[in-house]
Write a protein that holds these residues in place. Structure first.
Motif, PDB file in Angstrom:
ATOM      1  N   LYS A   1       5.755   7.423   5.921  1.00  0.00           N
ATOM      2  CA  LYS A   1       6.144   6.915   4.417  1.00  0.00           C
ATOM      3  C   LYS A   1       7.176   7.815   3.889  1.00  0.00           C
ATOM      4  O   LYS A   1       7.166   9.086   4.377  1.00  0.00           O
TER       5      LYS A   1
ATOM      6  N   TYR B   1       4.848  -5.644   1.490  1.00  0.00           N
ATOM      7  CA  TYR B   1       3.522  -5.609   0.930  1.00  0.00           C
ATOM      8  C   TYR B   1       2.926  -6.860   0.003  1.00  0.00           C
ATOM      9  O   TYR B   1       2.156  -6.678  -0.810  1.00  0.00           O
TER      10      TYR B   1
ATOM     11  N   HIS C   1      -0.418  -7.800  -1.250  1.00  0.00           N
ATOM     12  CA  HIS C   1      -1.139  -6.744  -2.052  1.00  0.00           C
ATOM     13  C   HIS C   1      -0.269  -7.216  -3.767  1.00  0.00           C
ATOM     14  O   HIS C   1      -0.731  -6.326  -4.897  1.00  0.00           O
TER      15      HIS C   1
ATOM     16  N   PHE D   1      -2.315  -1.497  -8.129  1.00  0.00           N
ATOM     17  CA  PHE D   1      -1.361  -0.367  -7.548  1.00  0.00           C
ATOM     18  C   PHE D   1       0.005  -0.965  -6.893  1.00  0.00           C
ATOM     19  O   PHE D   1       0.829  -0.128  -6.500  1.00  0.00           O
TER      20      PHE D   1
ATOM     21  N   LEU E   1       3.212   1.275  -5.752  1.00  0.00           N
ATOM     22  CA  LEU E   1       3.244   1.017  -4.118  1.00  0.00           C
ATOM     23  C   LEU E   1       4.569   0.821  -3.785  1.00  0.00           C
ATOM     24  O   LEU E   1       5.332   1.490  -2.945  1.00  0.00           O
TER      25      LEU E   1
ATOM     26  N   ARG F   1      -5.550   2.723  13.801  1.00  0.00           N
ATOM     27  CA  ARG F   1      -6.154   2.767  12.432  1.00  0.00           C
ATOM     28  C   ARG F   1      -7.114   3.933  12.608  1.00  0.00           C
ATOM     29  O   ARG F   1      -7.391   4.645  11.403  1.00  0.00           O
TER      30      ARG F   1
ATOM     31  N   THR G   1      -7.724   5.351   4.174  1.00  0.00           N
ATOM     32  CA  THR G   1      -6.651   5.316   3.335  1.00  0.00           C
ATOM     33  C   THR G   1      -6.241   6.105   2.216  1.00  0.00           C
ATOM     34  O   THR G   1      -5.574   6.722   2.041  1.00  0.00           O
TER      35      THR G   1
ATOM     36  N   ARG H   1      -3.728  10.984   8.466  1.00  0.00           N
ATOM     37  CA  ARG H   1      -3.884  10.971   6.978  1.00  0.00           C
ATOM     38  C   ARG H   1      -4.704  12.113   6.374  1.00  0.00           C
ATOM     39  O   ARG H   1      -4.181  12.912   5.319  1.00  0.00           O
TER      40      ARG H   1
ATOM     41  N   LYS I   1      -4.162   9.200  -2.029  1.00  0.00           N
ATOM     42  CA  LYS I   1      -4.362   7.820  -1.513  1.00  0.00           C
ATOM     43  C   LYS I   1      -3.135   7.071  -1.675  1.00  0.00           C
ATOM     44  O   LYS I   1      -3.031   6.126  -0.702  1.00  0.00           O
ATOM     45  N   SER I   2      -2.216   7.214  -2.577  1.00  0.00           N
ATOM     46  CA  SER I   2      -1.018   6.402  -2.580  1.00  0.00           C
ATOM     47  C   SER I   2      -0.058   6.861  -1.598  1.00  0.00           C
ATOM     48  O   SER I   2       0.600   6.116  -0.975  1.00  0.00           O
TER      49      SER I   2
ATOM     50  N   ASN J   1      -0.025   8.583   1.184  1.00  0.00           N
ATOM     51  CA  ASN J   1      -0.953   8.629   2.476  1.00  0.00           C
ATOM     52  C   ASN J   1      -0.213   8.837   3.848  1.00  0.00           C
ATOM     53  O   ASN J   1      -0.803   8.518   4.911  1.00  0.00           O
TER      54      ASN J   1
END
Ligand code: CDP
Ligand code: MG
Length: 143
Positions: free
Chosen positions: A11, A51, A54, A59, A63, A87, A93, A104, A111-112, A114
């Motif tokens: 990210k 995404y 979501h 959020f 995001l 995972r 997360t 992570r 958390k956002s 990550n």
């Protein structure tokens, strides 16, 4: 039968913090083969589409803004049991809940923000790999 591929994104926060190399090193050491990889910047629209599941979450706008704020690295990873094993490698997360030694835990800022994405099912992996790559980008690599 489980599929053997999963999709990851490094990210914008982790790219900005120059963690691409360290994260790819973790991924390869854990036994994943990187069979397709590229750096790109998502548009706001592309991040919304990626995404879409979501879209109704509180959020979502943050995001989408974050994921389109700078370059990312997207990659198709191969390994037996890829989705579940990846995972496990990335951890929860929220980095505060992530196990020691997970990507992570070591690279997420919050958390956002990550650090990495990992597909959550074989169906998601299929959709997400095709979001970034064409099958011809990686099928020959597997032969
Ligand atoms: O990425 P993961 O599958 O672990 O989590 P998710 O529930 O599918 O959420 C997707 C992404 O949205 C997360 O990785 C976070 O970057 C972000 N998120 C957030 O900012 N705040 C939350 N409460 C939940 C998720
Ligand atoms: Mg998810």
């Amino acid at each position: 039968m489980t599929s053997n591929k999963t999709l990851t994104m490094i990210k914008p926060g982790a790219v900005n913090n120059k963690h691409i190399g360290a994260i790819i090193d973790r991924i390869e050491r854990a036994g994943f083969r990187i069979v397709a990889i590229k750096s790109l910047k998502l548009s706001k629209e592309a991040a919304q589409e990626f995404y879409q599941e979501h879209a109704e979450r509180p959020f979502f706008n943050d995001l989408v803004s974050f994921m389109s704020s700078g370059p990312i690295v997207a990659a198709v990873l191969y390994k037996e049991n890829a989705v579940q094993d990846f995972r496990k490698l990335i951890g929860s997360t929220d980095p505060n809940d992530a196990e020691e030694g997970t990507i992570r835990k070591d690279f997420a800022e919050s958390k956002s923000k990550n650090a990495v994405h990992g597909s959550d099912s074989d169906a998601s992996a299929e959709r997400e790999c095709h979001f970034f790559f064409s099958t011809i980008d990686y099928l020959e690599v597997l032969k």
